[in-house]
Design an enzyme around this catalytic site. Structure first.
Site, PDB file in Angstrom:
ATOM      1  N   HIS A   1       0.165  -2.719   3.000  1.00 39.38           N
ATOM      2  CA  HIS A   1      -0.635  -2.150   1.909  1.00 39.38           C
ATOM      3  C   HIS A   1      -1.257  -3.269   1.089  1.00 39.38           C
ATOM      4  CE1 HIS A   1      -2.035   0.600  -1.148  1.00 39.38           C
ATOM      5  NE2 HIS A   1      -1.439  -0.147  -2.075  1.00 39.38           N
ATOM      6  N   SER A   2      -2.570  -3.156   0.816  1.00 39.60           N
ATOM      7  CA  SER A   2      -3.299  -4.106  -0.013  1.00 39.60           C
ATOM      8  C   SER A   2      -3.196  -5.514   0.589  1.00 39.60           C
ATOM      9  CB  SER A   2      -2.777  -4.037  -1.451  1.00 39.60           C
ATOM     10  OG  SER A   2      -3.690  -4.629  -2.350  1.00 39.60           O
ATOM     11  N   MET A   3      -2.665  -6.492  -0.120  1.00 41.86           N
ATOM     12  CA  MET A   3      -2.493  -7.808   0.479  1.00 41.86           C
ATOM     13  C   MET A   3      -1.669  -7.714   1.758  1.00 41.86           C
ATOM     14  SD  MET A   3      -0.746 -11.330  -1.019  1.00 41.86           S
ATOM     15  CE  MET A   3       0.927 -11.031  -0.422  1.00 41.86           C
TER      16      MET A   3
ATOM     17  N   SER B   1      -3.496  -0.257   4.853  1.00 43.95           N
ATOM     18  CA  SER B   1      -3.669   0.622   3.693  1.00 43.95           C
ATOM     19  C   SER B   1      -4.245  -0.133   2.494  1.00 43.95           C
ATOM     20  CB  SER B   1      -2.301   1.220   3.324  1.00 43.95           C
ATOM     21  OG  SER B   1      -2.331   1.863   2.073  1.00 43.95           O
TER      22      SER B   1
ATOM     23  N   HIS C   1      -5.198   3.182  -6.094  1.00 48.95           N
ATOM     24  CA  HIS C   1      -4.740   2.115  -5.210  1.00 48.95           C
ATOM     25  C   HIS C   1      -3.318   2.360  -4.714  1.00 48.95           C
ATOM     26  CE1 HIS C   1      -5.042  -1.776  -3.351  1.00 48.95           C
ATOM     27  NE2 HIS C   1      -3.960  -2.210  -3.954  1.00 48.95           N
TER      28      HIS C   1
END
Length: 255
Positions: free
Chosen positions: A93-95, A121, A228
């Site tokens: 997820h994200s980074m 994601s 987010h």
């Protein structure tokens, strides 16, 4: 698996596909406790514990993506050798999506077995022109960004003692993202499932769809209501999307 790098939050390890989860910037392995306990017990869900947080607070956090990817890939390569034939998948997820993607690419370059599927994601694909979005560098700006993105751990930002503990990891992760440059390369053969919140201030649904260019295999885009950190409100649906993706891979392999 190496207990320094990986955490398991279920009472037993499933005998099916191993799902390795990569946290967001400033996040820790515990970000995936609920997901691990919601997924079917057949899966073996483990979470990566980056250095510089929780029980690894004494370990210096990485300030660049490449060496972090190298370290995680080394650990996964060891496990692949110790348990040959065991299918695995990566979720980030994200980074964590970026780290998972680059880890899959590195394992592929080493000639090691590919993940059954990648689940990416809350992030768009790397920009081939390396047009980096302006990322905050000063501590106050990093904290403002984290507040804007929301999440379940906002209260820690108001506690000076906790903030002193978590800020070094946040600072390092944002530095790693700011200095990352996409090196290019051929699309992976690994199928991708991309997940995104429909009101994510960091990435639009259209931007999330750019991951399609990074695979020659199956591609699925799953859109959820929320920002987010939409996962917190849709754990069951996310678990269902992961299960669907992994079962699709199993069906295809058996066909």
């Amino acid at each position: 698996m190496n207990s320094t790098w990986f955490r398991r939050f279920t009472k037993t390890a499933g005998r099916g596909t191993r799902l390795v989860c990569f946290p967001h910037a400033g996040g820790s392995a515990t970000a995936y406790v609920d997901l691990a306990r919601t997924l079917p017990a057949d899966f073996d869900v483990v979470s990566v514990q980056y250095p510089g947080r929780q029980d690894r607070y004494g370990d210096a956090p990485f300030t660049a993506i490449a060496p972090l990817v190298e370290a995680v890939a080394d650990e996964l390569a060891h496990d692949l050798a110790a348990d040959p034939g065991r299918p695995y998948a990566l979720f980030g997820h994200s980074m964590g999506a970026l780290v998972a993607f680059e880890t899959a690419r590195l394992l592929d370059r080493r000639g090691l077995p590919s993940p059954q599927r990648l689940f990416l994601s809350g992030r768009g694909a790397p920009d081939p022109l390396n047009r980096a979005r302006g990322l905050p560098e000063e501590d106050a700006d990093v904290l403002a960004e984290v507040r804007k993105l929301g999440g379940t751990d906002q209260s820690m930002l108001d506690d000076p003692d906790i903030l002193e503990i978590v800020l070094p990891a946040l600072r390092a992760d944002y530095r790693a993202l700011a200095t990352y440059r996409w090196g290019g390369g051929e699309p992976l053969a690994t199928p991708l499932t991309v997940l995104v919140g429909d009101s994510d201030p960091m990435v639009t649904v259209s931007e999330a769809g750019t991951w399609r260019e990074q695979t020659s295999g199956d591609f699925a885009l799953k859109v959820f209501a929320g920002g987010h950190f939409y996962i917190g409100d849709h754990v069951g649906e996310v678990a269902a999307a992961i299960t669907e993706g992994l079962l699709a891979g199993t069906t295809a392999a058996a066909a």
